[in-house]
Design a protein around this motif. Structure first.
Motif, PDB file in Angstrom:
ATOM      1  N   THR A  18       0.694  -1.292   0.097  1.00  0.00           N
ATOM      2  CA  THR A  18       0.002   0.015  -0.019  1.00  0.00           C
ATOM      3  C   THR A  18       0.803   1.319   0.115  1.00  0.00           C
ATOM      4  O   THR A  18       0.698   2.180  -0.715  1.00  0.00           O
ATOM      5  N   THR A  19       1.968   1.045   0.761  1.00  0.00           N
ATOM      6  CA  THR A  19       2.928   2.362   0.798  1.00  0.00           C
ATOM      7  C   THR A  19       3.565   2.481  -0.281  1.00  0.00           C
ATOM      8  O   THR A  19       3.732   3.397  -0.873  1.00  0.00           O
ATOM      9  N   ALA A  20       4.029   1.332  -1.022  1.00  0.00           N
ATOM     10  CA  ALA A  20       4.854   1.441  -2.224  1.00  0.00           C
ATOM     11  C   ALA A  20       4.169   2.155  -3.173  1.00  0.00           C
ATOM     12  O   ALA A  20       4.551   3.087  -4.064  1.00  0.00           O
ATOM     13  N   VAL A  21       3.042   1.501  -3.618  1.00  0.00           N
ATOM     14  CA  VAL A  21       2.065   2.017  -4.521  1.00  0.00           C
ATOM     15  C   VAL A  21       1.771   3.640  -4.574  1.00  0.00           C
ATOM     16  O   VAL A  21       1.936   4.518  -5.408  1.00  0.00           O
ATOM     17  N   ASN A  22       1.333   4.049  -3.371  1.00  0.00           N
ATOM     18  CA  ASN A  22       0.899   5.295  -2.921  1.00  0.00           C
ATOM     19  C   ASN A  22       1.768   6.144  -2.652  1.00  0.00           C
ATOM     20  O   ASN A  22       1.666   7.520  -3.066  1.00  0.00           O
ATOM     21  N   LEU A  23       2.952   5.688  -2.060  1.00  0.00           N
ATOM     22  CA  LEU A  23       3.979   7.046  -2.295  1.00  0.00           C
ATOM     23  C   LEU A  23       4.504   7.241  -3.599  1.00  0.00           C
ATOM     24  O   LEU A  23       4.848   8.472  -3.769  1.00  0.00           O
ATOM     25  N   ALA A  24       4.678   6.039  -4.342  1.00  0.00           N
ATOM     26  CA  ALA A  24       5.214   6.490  -5.481  1.00  0.00           C
ATOM     27  C   ALA A  24       4.323   7.285  -6.417  1.00  0.00           C
ATOM     28  O   ALA A  24       4.697   8.324  -7.149  1.00  0.00           O
ATOM     29  N   ALA A  26       2.159   9.358  -5.214  1.00  0.00           N
ATOM     30  CA  ALA A  26       2.175  10.939  -4.561  1.00  0.00           C
ATOM     31  C   ALA A  26       3.410  11.570  -5.071  1.00  0.00           C
ATOM     32  O   ALA A  26       3.156  12.651  -5.140  1.00  0.00           O
ATOM     33  N   LEU A  27       4.576  10.986  -5.224  1.00  0.00           N
ATOM     34  CA  LEU A  27       5.702  11.603  -5.594  1.00  0.00           C
ATOM     35  C   LEU A  27       5.405  11.959  -7.233  1.00  0.00           C
ATOM     36  O   LEU A  27       5.919  13.062  -7.414  1.00  0.00           O
ATOM     37  N   ALA A  28       4.908  11.011  -7.906  1.00  0.00           N
ATOM     38  CA  ALA A  28       4.502  11.346  -9.276  1.00  0.00           C
ATOM     39  C   ALA A  28       3.806  12.574  -9.377  1.00  0.00           C
ATOM     40  O   ALA A  28       3.701  13.463 -10.224  1.00  0.00           O
ATOM     41  N   MET A  29       2.495  12.790  -8.405  1.00  0.00           N
ATOM     42  CA  MET A  29       1.656  13.859  -8.437  1.00  0.00           C
ATOM     43  C   MET A  29       2.528  15.160  -8.280  1.00  0.00           C
ATOM     44  O   MET A  29       2.241  16.233  -8.636  1.00  0.00           O
ATOM     45  N   ALA A  30       3.653  15.048  -7.549  1.00  0.00           N
ATOM     46  CA  ALA A  30       4.406  16.257  -7.126  1.00  0.00           C
ATOM     47  C   ALA A  30       5.579  16.396  -8.576  1.00  0.00           C
ATOM     48  O   ALA A  30       6.581  17.226  -8.212  1.00  0.00           O
ATOM     49  N   GLU A  31       5.151  15.676  -9.399  1.00  0.00           N
ATOM     50  CA  GLU A  31       5.911  15.953 -10.760  1.00  0.00           C
ATOM     51  C   GLU A  31       7.471  15.474 -10.675  1.00  0.00           C
ATOM     52  O   GLU A  31       8.149  15.811 -11.256  1.00  0.00           O
ATOM     53  N   GLU A 240      -4.719  11.765   1.423  1.00  0.00           N
ATOM     54  CA  GLU A 240      -4.172  13.007   2.068  1.00  0.00           C
ATOM     55  C   GLU A 240      -2.836  12.379   2.820  1.00  0.00           C
ATOM     56  O   GLU A 240      -1.834  13.151   2.766  1.00  0.00           O
ATOM     57  N   ALA A 241      -2.882  11.353   3.545  1.00  0.00           N
ATOM     58  CA  ALA A 241      -1.906  10.865   4.284  1.00  0.00           C
ATOM     59  C   ALA A 241      -0.642  10.678   3.464  1.00  0.00           C
ATOM     60  O   ALA A 241       0.379  10.904   3.751  1.00  0.00           O
ATOM     61  N   TYR A 242      -0.931   9.922   2.325  1.00  0.00           N
ATOM     62  CA  TYR A 242       0.177   9.636   1.448  1.00  0.00           C
ATOM     63  C   TYR A 242       0.809  10.546   0.753  1.00  0.00           C
ATOM     64  O   TYR A 242       2.011  10.881   0.568  1.00  0.00           O
ATOM     65  N   LEU A 243       0.026  11.609   0.383  1.00  0.00           N
ATOM     66  CA  LEU A 243       0.339  13.077  -0.045  1.00  0.00           C
ATOM     67  C   LEU A 243       1.645  13.472   1.132  1.00  0.00           C
ATOM     68  O   LEU A 243       2.525  13.923   0.670  1.00  0.00           O
ATOM     69  N   ALA A 244       1.108  13.730   2.275  1.00  0.00           N
ATOM     70  CA  ALA A 244       1.713  14.303   3.306  1.00  0.00           C
ATOM     71  C   ALA A 244       3.305  13.423   3.441  1.00  0.00           C
ATOM     72  O   ALA A 244       4.146  14.094   3.795  1.00  0.00           O
ATOM     73  N   LEU A 245       3.050  11.966   3.416  1.00  0.00           N
ATOM     74  CA  LEU A 245       4.293  11.341   3.596  1.00  0.00           C
ATOM     75  C   LEU A 245       5.284  11.512   2.563  1.00  0.00           C
ATOM     76  O   LEU A 245       6.452  11.829   2.646  1.00  0.00           O
ATOM     77  N   ALA A 246       4.763  11.927   0.982  1.00  0.00           N
ATOM     78  CA  ALA A 246       5.401  12.308   0.244  1.00  0.00           C
ATOM     79  C   ALA A 246       6.243  13.686   0.170  1.00  0.00           C
ATOM     80  O   ALA A 246       7.657  13.753   0.211  1.00  0.00           O
ATOM     81  N   VAL A 247       5.510  14.448   0.926  1.00  0.00           N
ATOM     82  CA  VAL A 247       6.181  15.864   1.127  1.00  0.00           C
ATOM     83  C   VAL A 247       7.159  15.807   2.197  1.00  0.00           C
ATOM     84  O   VAL A 247       8.414  16.022   2.181  1.00  0.00           O
ATOM     85  N   GLU A 248       7.276  14.622   3.024  1.00  0.00           N
ATOM     86  CA  GLU A 248       8.160  14.543   4.211  1.00  0.00           C
ATOM     87  C   GLU A 248       9.442  13.970   3.425  1.00  0.00           C
ATOM     88  O   GLU A 248      10.602  14.100   3.792  1.00  0.00           O
ATOM     89  N   GLY A 251      11.183  16.366   1.773  1.00  0.00           N
ATOM     90  CA  GLY A 251      12.140  17.030   2.725  1.00  0.00           C
ATOM     91  C   GLY A 251      13.527  16.539   3.115  1.00  0.00           C
ATOM     92  O   GLY A 251      14.677  17.060   3.031  1.00  0.00           O
ATOM     93  N   ASN A 252      13.440  15.113   3.157  1.00  0.00           N
ATOM     94  CA  ASN A 252      14.514  14.394   3.490  1.00  0.00           C
ATOM     95  C   ASN A 252      15.407  14.387   2.307  1.00  0.00           C
ATOM     96  O   ASN A 252      16.771  14.788   2.776  1.00  0.00           O
ATOM     97  N   GLU A 253      15.095  14.337   1.331  1.00  0.00           N
ATOM     98  CA  GLU A 253      15.920  14.264   0.176  1.00  0.00           C
ATOM     99  C   GLU A 253      16.704  15.741   0.020  1.00  0.00           C
ATOM    100  O   GLU A 253      17.874  15.495  -0.361  1.00  0.00           O
ATOM    101  N   GLN A 254      15.926  16.823   0.390  1.00  0.00           N
ATOM    102  CA  GLN A 254      16.527  17.877   0.420  1.00  0.00           C
ATOM    103  C   GLN A 254      17.688  18.148   1.365  1.00  0.00           C
ATOM    104  O   GLN A 254      18.514  18.526   0.904  1.00  0.00           O
ATOM    105  N   ALA A 255      17.289  17.745   2.596  1.00  0.00           N
ATOM    106  CA  ALA A 255      18.061  17.756   3.703  1.00  0.00           C
ATOM    107  C   ALA A 255      19.509  16.923   3.308  1.00  0.00           C
ATOM    108  O   ALA A 255      20.528  17.326   3.546  1.00  0.00           O
ATOM    109  N   GLN A 256      19.386  15.817   2.631  1.00  0.00           N
ATOM    110  CA  GLN A 256      20.351  14.834   2.140  1.00  0.00           C
ATOM    111  C   GLN A 256      21.200  15.811   1.311  1.00  0.00           C
ATOM    112  O   GLN A 256      22.683  15.798   1.487  1.00  0.00           O
ATOM    113  N   SER A 257      20.563  16.380   0.139  1.00  0.00           N
ATOM    114  CA  SER A 257      21.435  16.997  -0.782  1.00  0.00           C
ATOM    115  C   SER A 257      22.122  18.341  -0.412  1.00  0.00           C
ATOM    116  O   SER A 257      23.040  18.885  -0.718  1.00  0.00           O
TER     117      SER A 257
END
Ligand code: ATP
Ligand code: MG
Length: 259
Positions: A18-24, A26-31, A240-248, A251-257
């Motif tokens: 459920t997380t793999a499908v919906n996180l993926a 949600a990231l795609a929705m964020a382009e 809503e929850a999976y979209l919020a997860l994608a935002v997090e 954020g992790n990725e930005q902190a990383q780079s």
């Protein structure tokens, strides 16, 4: 190749797929251009994306088996930024085929390295075991996201998984980071669920995503329509929850780079 995130937990039915499908999605929705890889012979991610049992095309088995070909394994989806490498019934046989082969933990990593595809995220759904398939995912990944059901003994499960990941780091991937622990199937009507969230946060602190995935019937319905939750019911709590997860995760990725 962008950031590779394995979705793993040796325990079954905790919300990995459920997380793999919906996180993926949600990231795609964020382009963000995202590739979803189904590394589970159960093929639940594949079905959840609308690819049926009668599908004849190549998938993770053909891609990873000896002399593997990447031709045709990447499928487009209903979402313009999301593509899929499906799983199929032959994948279960791969572990047996690979016994004794040198470097068998690194097959996925090598295949991803030469994939003619420019994705910003690769999300890998793992089976509920620590066999060779999951090991391949963890050897290839930059980080691992651990879904944990809000239930009795959640803490013990996380501790066990952390121990496993220490051993995996030593054996195959010293750089493997923890993307985060994700609490799933949260039911706010029960005291137990609230206690579990509190306890897990107390012990693992910042290692736990702020987003908690609620128990939401729409999330369990969407796979039978072959759709991520954002396509099935974008206004649902689950979406809503999976979209919020994608935002997090972004954020992790930005902190990383930045660091
Ligand atoms: P497996 O270990 O078998 O691969 P899994 O960890 O991938 O399982 P899922 O398949 O994602 O777990 O979820 C198990 C079941 O719970 C599925 O029927 C799924 O639809 C349902 N489910 C997952 N998350 C939620 C949720 N937040 N709300 C309601 N149902 C959920
Ligand atoms: Mg699954």
């Amino acid at each position: 190749m962008g950031r590779i995130i394995a979705i793993a937990n040796q325990k079954g039915g905790v919300g990995k797929t459920t997380t793999a499908v919906n996180l993926a999605a949600a990231l795609a929705m964020a382009e963000k251009k995202t590739l979803l890889v189904d590394l589970d012979p159960q093929a639940n991610t594949t079905r959840g994306m609308g690819v049926g049992r009668d599908d004849e095309g190549p998938g993770t088995y053909e891609w990873l088996s000896q002399g593997g070909e990447s031709e045709g394994v990447i499928r487009g989806t209903e979402m313009s930024h999301l593509s899929l490498i499906p799983s199929g019934r032959h994948l279960a046989g791969l572990e047996v085929e690979l016994v004794g082969r040198d470097g068998r933990e690194y097959i996925l990593r090598r295949r991803l390295e030469v994939l003619p595809h420019e994705d910003q995220f690769v999300i890998i759904d793992c089976p509920p075991s620590l066999g060779l398939l999951t090991l391949n995912a963890l050897a290839a990944a930059d980080s691992v996201l651990i879904p944990v059901q809000c239930e009795y003994l959640a803490l013990e499960g996380i501790a066990e998984m952390m121990g496993t990941l220490d051993r995996v780091r030593q054996a195959v991937n010293p750089g493997l980071a923890i993307e985060g622990v994700l609490l799933t199937m949260y039911d706010d009507r029960t005291n137990l669920a609230r206690q579990v969230v509190e306890e897990v946060r107390r012990v693992f602190g910042d290692g736990v995503f702020k987003t908690v995935i609620p128990r939401n019937v729409r999330l369990s319905e969407a796979p039978s329509f072959g759709q991520p939750i954002m396509m099935y019911d974008v206004r649902s709590k689950g979406s809503e929850a999976y979209l919020a997860l994608a935002v997090e995760v972004l954020g992790n990725e930005q902190a990383q780079s930045a660091g």
